[in-house]
Design a protein around this motif. Structure first.
Motif, PDB file in Angstrom:
ATOM      1  N   GLN A 189      49.746 -28.444 -19.204  1.00 51.37           N
ATOM      2  CA  GLN A 189      50.164 -27.104 -19.607  1.00 51.37           C
ATOM      3  C   GLN A 189      49.901 -26.105 -18.484  1.00 51.37           C
ATOM      4  N   ALA A 190      48.751 -26.229 -17.834  1.00 53.03           N
ATOM      5  CA  ALA A 190      48.422 -25.318 -16.737  1.00 53.03           C
ATOM      6  C   ALA A 190      49.444 -25.438 -15.606  1.00 53.03           C
ATOM      7  N   LEU A 191      49.867 -26.656 -15.302  1.00 53.18           N
ATOM      8  CA  LEU A 191      50.886 -26.862 -14.275  1.00 53.18           C
ATOM      9  C   LEU A 191      52.207 -26.234 -14.674  1.00 53.18           C
ATOM     10  N   GLU A 192      52.581 -26.412 -15.936  1.00 51.83           N
ATOM     11  CA  GLU A 192      53.847 -25.852 -16.408  1.00 51.83           C
ATOM     12  C   GLU A 192      53.823 -24.327 -16.391  1.00 51.83           C
ATOM     13  N   LEU A 193      52.685 -23.735 -16.725  1.00 51.34           N
ATOM     14  CA  LEU A 193      52.590 -22.279 -16.717  1.00 51.34           C
ATOM     15  C   LEU A 193      52.642 -21.720 -15.304  1.00 51.34           C
ATOM     16  N   ARG A 194      52.059 -22.439 -14.350  1.00 48.16           N
ATOM     17  CA  ARG A 194      52.173 -22.004 -12.961  1.00 48.16           C
ATOM     18  C   ARG A 194      53.617 -22.117 -12.497  1.00 48.16           C
ATOM     19  N   ALA A 195      54.306 -23.174 -12.934  1.00 51.21           N
ATOM     20  CA  ALA A 195      55.719 -23.329 -12.586  1.00 51.21           C
ATOM     21  C   ALA A 195      56.557 -22.217 -13.214  1.00 51.21           C
ATOM     22  N   LEU A 196      56.203 -21.818 -14.436  1.00 54.07           N
ATOM     23  CA  LEU A 196      56.890 -20.711 -15.096  1.00 54.07           C
ATOM     24  C   LEU A 196      56.744 -19.434 -14.288  1.00 54.07           C
ATOM     25  N   ARG A 197      55.535 -19.164 -13.844  1.00 55.83           N
ATOM     26  CA  ARG A 197      55.302 -17.975 -13.019  1.00 55.83           C
ATOM     27  C   ARG A 197      56.121 -18.030 -11.739  1.00 55.83           C
ATOM     28  N   ASP A 198      56.156 -19.196 -11.090  1.00 55.57           N
ATOM     29  CA  ASP A 198      56.909 -19.334  -9.846  1.00 55.57           C
ATOM     30  C   ASP A 198      58.403 -19.143 -10.070  1.00 55.57           C
TER      31      ASP A 198
END
Length: 204
Positions: free
Chosen positions: A79-88
């Motif tokens: 989830q943390a990886l996906e949220l960072r990808a969302l921000r990017d």
């Protein structure tokens, strides 16, 4: 750096995310499950709420809910990886939104200064200058203590009015009235655009 700081401020308006260390306290201890921060994605027409303890809740349409669930209702690490990808993705998509917002602001200026018979390009140049100043100010606001954020925001708004008065002339009363007409329309357009970009980034 500047663009990233600006869009991260905007992103916080539509999505609440835990910080990278939100599952640990200052001493590195694991937080109890009931204190795990939720993730909430607001797409304007509905929200998706994710929390390890409560599971996944979504009041969007079925396709959106299923897509968000597959992507974000996962193990905390994923989830943390996906949220960072969302921000990017939000950072990558936001410049396209500005291609619409800045010309819209220039069009609003042309509307309230219709009697000046200025060309649209002249309003657009002023809109570009004003947005460049506002963006720089938002970066400063992001770096200042919370107690001073309101003051910086007030100064940014005041600068917009002063700049309008300096460039277009006229009485202060008329300038303030024009600013009061433009502001709610433009802020509403920006809010819609933020939600649209978050939606595109979340579902891409």
């Amino acid at each position: 750096m500047t663009t990233s700081s600006i869009v991260c401020l905007l992103l916080q308006q539509a999505i609440s995310m835990p910080s990278p260390t939100s599952d640990q306290d200052a001493g590195g201890a694991q937080q109890p499950p009931d204190k795990e921060p939720p993730v909430q994605i607001d797409l304007g027409i509905g929200k998706a709420h994710l929390r390890q303890k409560d599971g996944f809740e979504c009041d969007l349409n079925e396709w959106m809910c299923e897509r968000l669930k597959r992507r974000y209702a996962t193990a905390p690490e994923r989830q943390a990886l996906e949220l960072r990808a969302l921000r990017d993705r939000f950072v990558a998509f936001w410049p396209y939104a500005m291609f619409l917002l800045v010309p819209l602001f220039a069009a609003l200026l042309q509307l309230v200064y219709l009697r000046r018979r200025l060309r649209y390009a002249e309003h657009l140049v002023f809109a570009l200058h004003l947005h460049a100043f506002w963006f720089a100010g938002l970066v400063i606001a992001a770096l200042t203590p919370d107690a001073l954020t309101g003051l910086v925001t007030l100064l940014l708004l005041a600068y917009g009015v002063v700049a309008m008065r300096h460039v277009y002339g006229g009485r202060w009363r008329a300038t303030l009235l024009r600013a009061a007409l433009i502001s709610p329309l433009y802020l509403a357009a920006m809010a819609v655009m933020v939600v649209a970009v978050v939606g595109a980034a979340a579902l891409a």
